[in-house]
Design an enzyme around this catalytic site. Structure first.
Site, PDB file in Angstrom:
ATOM      1  N   SER A 125       0.795  -1.225   0.000  1.00 43.16           N
ATOM      2  CA  SER A 125       0.000   0.000   0.000  1.00 43.16           C
ATOM      3  C   SER A 125       0.829   1.278   0.000  1.00 43.16           C
ATOM      4  CB  SER A 125      -0.947  -0.043   1.199  1.00 43.16           C
ATOM      5  OG  SER A 125      -1.814   1.049   1.161  1.00 43.16           O
ATOM      6  N   HIS A 126       0.644   2.099   1.018  1.00 49.37           N
ATOM      7  CA  HIS A 126       1.281   3.411   1.094  1.00 49.37           C
ATOM      8  C   HIS A 126       2.707   3.323   1.629  1.00 49.37           C
ATOM      9  CE1 HIS A 126      -0.585   2.103   4.701  1.00 49.37           C
ATOM     10  NE2 HIS A 126       0.194   2.887   5.412  1.00 49.37           N
ATOM     11  N   ASP A 289      -2.475   6.416  -3.527  1.00 44.58           N
ATOM     12  CA  ASP A 289      -1.312   5.801  -2.870  1.00 44.58           C
ATOM     13  C   ASP A 289      -0.697   4.694  -3.713  1.00 44.58           C
ATOM     14  OD1 ASP A 289      -3.373   3.983  -2.621  1.00 44.58           O
ATOM     15  OD2 ASP A 289      -2.642   3.211  -0.715  1.00 44.58           O
ATOM     16  N   ASP A 291      -1.015   1.451  -4.038  1.00 43.15           N
ATOM     17  CA  ASP A 291      -1.855   0.475  -4.732  1.00 43.15           C
ATOM     18  C   ASP A 291      -3.189   1.046  -5.207  1.00 43.15           C
ATOM     19  OD1 ASP A 291      -2.640   0.693  -2.058  1.00 43.15           O
ATOM     20  OD2 ASP A 291      -3.506  -1.308  -2.035  1.00 43.15           O
ATOM     21  N   ASP A 293      -5.763   2.587  -3.672  1.00 45.44           N
ATOM     22  CA  ASP A 293      -7.055   2.532  -2.967  1.00 45.44           C
ATOM     23  C   ASP A 293      -7.305   3.734  -2.060  1.00 45.44           C
ATOM     24  OD1 ASP A 293      -5.225   1.758  -1.080  1.00 45.44           O
ATOM     25  OD2 ASP A 293      -6.152  -0.188  -0.641  1.00 45.44           O
ATOM     26  N   ARG A 294      -6.255   4.498  -1.777  1.00 47.20           N
ATOM     27  CA  ARG A 294      -6.470   5.682  -0.931  1.00 47.20           C
ATOM     28  C   ARG A 294      -6.594   6.941  -1.785  1.00 47.20           C
ATOM     29  NH1 ARG A 294      -3.040   5.213   4.594  1.00 47.20           N
ATOM     30  NH2 ARG A 294      -3.475   3.023   4.998  1.00 47.20           N
ATOM     31  N   LYS A 388     -11.585  -0.112  -1.009  1.00 44.54           N
ATOM     32  CA  LYS A 388     -11.645   1.334  -1.153  1.00 44.54           C
ATOM     33  C   LYS A 388     -10.999   1.691  -2.480  1.00 44.54           C
ATOM     34  CE  LYS A 388      -7.672   2.067   1.937  1.00 44.54           C
ATOM     35  NZ  LYS A 388      -7.318   0.724   2.437  1.00 44.54           N
TER      36      LYS A 388
HETATM   37  C1  G16 Z   1      -5.338  -0.733   5.325  1.00 44.22           C
HETATM   38  C2  G16 Z   1      -6.761  -1.158   5.241  1.00 44.22           C
HETATM   39  C3  G16 Z   1      -7.662  -0.018   5.629  1.00 44.22           C
HETATM   40  C4  G16 Z   1      -7.303   0.508   6.983  1.00 44.22           C
HETATM   41  C5  G16 Z   1      -5.846   0.835   7.045  1.00 44.22           C
HETATM   42  C6  G16 Z   1      -5.487   1.133   8.460  1.00 44.22           C
HETATM   43  O1  G16 Z   1      -5.116   0.283   4.382  1.00 44.22           O
HETATM   44  O2  G16 Z   1      -7.066  -1.567   3.932  1.00 44.22           O
HETATM   45  O3  G16 Z   1      -8.969  -0.460   5.574  1.00 44.22           O
HETATM   46  O4  G16 Z   1      -8.021   1.647   7.311  1.00 44.22           O
HETATM   47  O5  G16 Z   1      -5.078  -0.264   6.612  1.00 44.22           O
HETATM   48  O6  G16 Z   1      -4.150   1.114   8.639  1.00 44.22           O
HETATM   49  P1  G16 Z   1      -3.538   1.052  10.066  1.00 44.22           P
HETATM   50  O7  G16 Z   1      -3.860  -0.288  10.691  1.00 44.22           O
HETATM   51  O8  G16 Z   1      -2.091   1.276   9.795  1.00 44.22           O
HETATM   52  O9  G16 Z   1      -4.155   2.180  10.836  1.00 44.22           O
HETATM   53  P2  G16 Z   1      -4.050   0.130   3.234  1.00 44.22           P
HETATM   54  O10 G16 Z   1      -4.293   1.310   2.336  1.00 44.22           O
HETATM   55  O11 G16 Z   1      -2.730   0.157   3.956  1.00 44.22           O
HETATM   56  O12 G16 Z   1      -4.341  -1.197   2.605  1.00 44.22           O
END
Ligand code: G16
Length: 555
Positions: A125-126, A289, A291, A293-294, A388
């Protein structure tokens, strides 16, 4: 050892059984298994996890698997291995994005559109990418969404007892050439990662209205952060909607994201933020971000928090053609502000409060209980997929602004003038010593029973608990999903440890205070939240446990 017959040619495809031993710590976090690339590069590491997934989901005859990732370093290596393993584990078909690319929402769409039994999404992800940075693997189920805790729990259990993984002897496929090839008994289709997704967006939104606004001078900048959304944004924003060439910046996905964090927040997308606050700002600035989704939304001179974005989008979503007359409900994660709750109340529809993690929205979306969901962590999406979706959120904003002929700032002010404003911020303390962070949370939880009635500055605690969620559809219970401290004036602070980091622990402190429409709705967020920030420090002993007096990132 098993032997398969390759139909027609009667060539034997030998399944190779590779002995292995379990690795510690292969627990899928908030969204899949995320570790440093070096960890994933150990012999058997990725294979153990992928085999554990296959052992748990047990592909049925004819099953198809989607594979794709955000293009980060190590993506192609794991994809080639996963293809061979899928062939050995009985999949009939693999659909893989060209170049190994599929944004997370596009992967979700491909799983749904082609009736796949699930998908492997390779992303952290990010988090940053490159040989010394992060990698990740996530399994999504047939509805296109992240596997629920019942499935990830079984996968973890399997990683702890795994003794071998299955593969076949086969060359790497050409991931860059579109079309079908055969690997063992299995068909692999390399597909255009963008086309299906871009078509879906065109069905959901009023592209004509947006094109008209663009031709009348509406401008934007989209920062793809050298991550996966580049090709999607180019196709949709520049090719299909007619935004000027150069609207999409950092549009080529790079294995190391150009050395940056592909995290669309005010720290890592600072250049975009500065542009939007300056004299040359276009009408809207947006980013996504690693991937895809953000999302980040900034108007000219106006940053929109993800929590506000959810509320504002929900209040206006029926402007978009695919959502007309069908907003059934809204869902948000617990740490997300209650701005969306006020919209739901005004519209007479339910609002659900779930734990952090998109997987908790899956059942609500499948059951038709909600149409739009969002999280403070810059995620917004709807029932069009089960992830998302960064570009989706940007396009919904564009659709609304184009039809209402209004600026981002005007829309925000109009919204707050109707619903009031939930001042909101998240303070992150990153790479904290894991043991110290655990102690902080343990001590906080131990204090919960006696916190009510205590005063911190001007704030009196009305209630404090550890958030627990019962899924209204399958009645599964998820406990320990963050500590909430609610104050008598309606404000609150929430404490959670991140489930997506790969280095030490990240403490997240979420701060919120509501101001009615008649109050100060255009004040400085930091100033408005001062009492809550001070209370959070005192209640949790943040400086004492972390050695930090200020957060690393404020969003
Ligand atoms: C992931 C999940 C999201 C969640 C986020 C929270 O995001 O897909 O639904 O809100 O983690 O991250 P943390 O546990 O670090 O607060 P992503 O975009 O990293 O896949």
């Amino acid at each position: 050892m098993r032997r398969n017959v390759l139909l027609g040619e009667w060539v034997l495809t030998e399944i190779v059984t590779v002995p292995t031993a379990p690795f510690d710590g292969q627990a899928p976090g908030t969204s899949g298994l995320r570790k440093k690339v070096r960890v994933f590069q150990q012999a058997n590491y990725a294979e153990n996890f992928i085999q554990s997934v296959f052992d748990v989901v047990k592909p049925q005859p004819g099953a198809a698997l989607v594979i794709g990732g955000d293009g980060r370093f190590h993506n192609r290596t794991v994809i080639q291995q996963a293809i061979r393993m899928a062939a050995a584990n009985g999949y009939a078909r693999v659909l893989v994005g060209q170049g190994g690319i599929l944004s997370t929402p596009a992967a979700s769409h491909v799983i749904r559109k082609y009736g796949a039994s699930g998908g492997l999404i390779l992303s952290a992800s990010h988090n940053p990418g490159g040989p010394d940075e992060d990698f990740g693997i996530k399994y999504n189920i047939a509805n296109g969404g992240p596997a629920p805790e019942s499935v990830t729990g079984e996968i973890l259990a399997r990683t702890r007892e795994i003794a071998f993984w299955l593969t076949i002897e086969a060359e790497d496929i050409d991931l860059d050439r579109l079309g079908e090839v055969t690997v063992g008994d299995m068909t692999v289709e390399v597909l255009d990662p963008v086309a299906d997704y871009a078509d879906l967006m065109e069905q959901l939104f009023d592209f004509d209205a947006i094109r008209k606004a663009v031709s009348s001078g509406f401008t934007m900048r989209f920062d793809a952060m050298s991550a996966v959304t580049g090709p999607y944004a180019m196709e949709i924003l520049e090719n299909r909607l007619g935004f000027a060439p150069g609207t999409v910046v950092n549009g080529t996905p790079l294995e190391d994201f150009g050395g940056h964090h592909p995290d669309p927040n005010l720290i890592h997308a600072k250049e975009l933020y500065d542009l939007m606050m300056g004299p040359d700002a276009p009408d809207i600035g947006a980013a996504s971000d690693g991937d895809g989704d953000r999302n980040l939304i900034i108007g000219r001179g106006r940053f929109i928090t993800p929590s506000d974005s959810l509320a504002m989008l929900a209040a206006n979503i029926e402007i978009a053609p695919a959502y007309r007359g069908r907003l059934s409900g809204i869902a948000r994660s617990m740490p997300t502000s209650a701005a969306a709750d006020r919209v739901a109340e005004a519209l007479g529809i339910p609002c659900f409060e779930t734990p952090t993690g998109w997987k908790f929205f899956g059942n609500l979306l499948d059951a038709g209980k909600v149409t739009i969901c969002g999280e403070e962590s810059a995620g917004t999406g709807s029932d069009h997929v089960r992830e998302k979706d960064g570009l989706w959120a940007v396009l919904l904003w564009l659709n609304i602004l184009a039809v209402r002929d209004i600026s981002v700032d005007q829309l925000a002010r109009t919204h707050w003038a109707r619903f009031g404003r939930n001042y909101y911020a998240r303070h992150d303390y990153e790479a904290v010593d894991s043991a110290a962070a655990a102690t902080l949370m343990d001590e906080l939880k131990a204090r919960l029973p006696t916190l009510a009635g205590e005063m911190f500055g001007s704030l009196t605690v009305s209630r404090a608990d550890s958030f627990s969620y019962t899924d209204p559809v399958d009645h599964s219970v998820s406990e320990n999903q963050g500590v909430r401290v609610l104050f008598e004036d309606g404000s609150r602070v929430v404490f959670r440890l991140s489930g997506t980091g790969t280095q030490g622990a990240t403490l997240r402190v979420y701060l919120e205070r509501y101001e009615p429409a008649t109050g100060a709705i255009d004040a400085e967020t930091g100033v408005m939240l001062e009492p809550q920030i001070a209370a959070a420090h005192e209640i949790a002993g943040i400086a004492h446990h972390t050695g930090r007096s200020a957060p690393d990132v404020v969003t």
